[in-house]
Design a protein around this motif. Structure first.
Motif: not given
Length: 77
Positions: A51-58, A60-74
């Protein structure tokens, strides 16, 4: 950044259940009870980490303007 750190610590405590429902493993605890308690703790920790990893990805994505999937891929790069 301190606010983020505090928020993550609070969320970890909430997900891990802190001391709620935990039974101390004593030297007098039977092996079956001790193993069952360790399995329960492990399950709670696995769930919390997921759950924490999903929240952290989300986050990170919100800070960079992308999606959680983008943050996970990065983060996989």
């Amino acid at each position: 950044m301190d606010t983020l750190d505090e928020a993550l610590r609070a969320r970890i405590d909430e997900l891990a259940g802190s001391d709620k429902g935990r039974q101390p493993i004593l030297s007098t605890t039977g092996p079956q009870v001790a193993i069952a308690e360790l399995i329960a703790r492990n399950d709670r920790l696995e769930r919390a980490v997921g759950e924490l990893s999903l929240e952290i990805e989300a986050l990170a994505a919100s800070r960079t303007g992308g999606t959680a999937a983008d943050a996970a891929a990065a983060s996989d790069r």
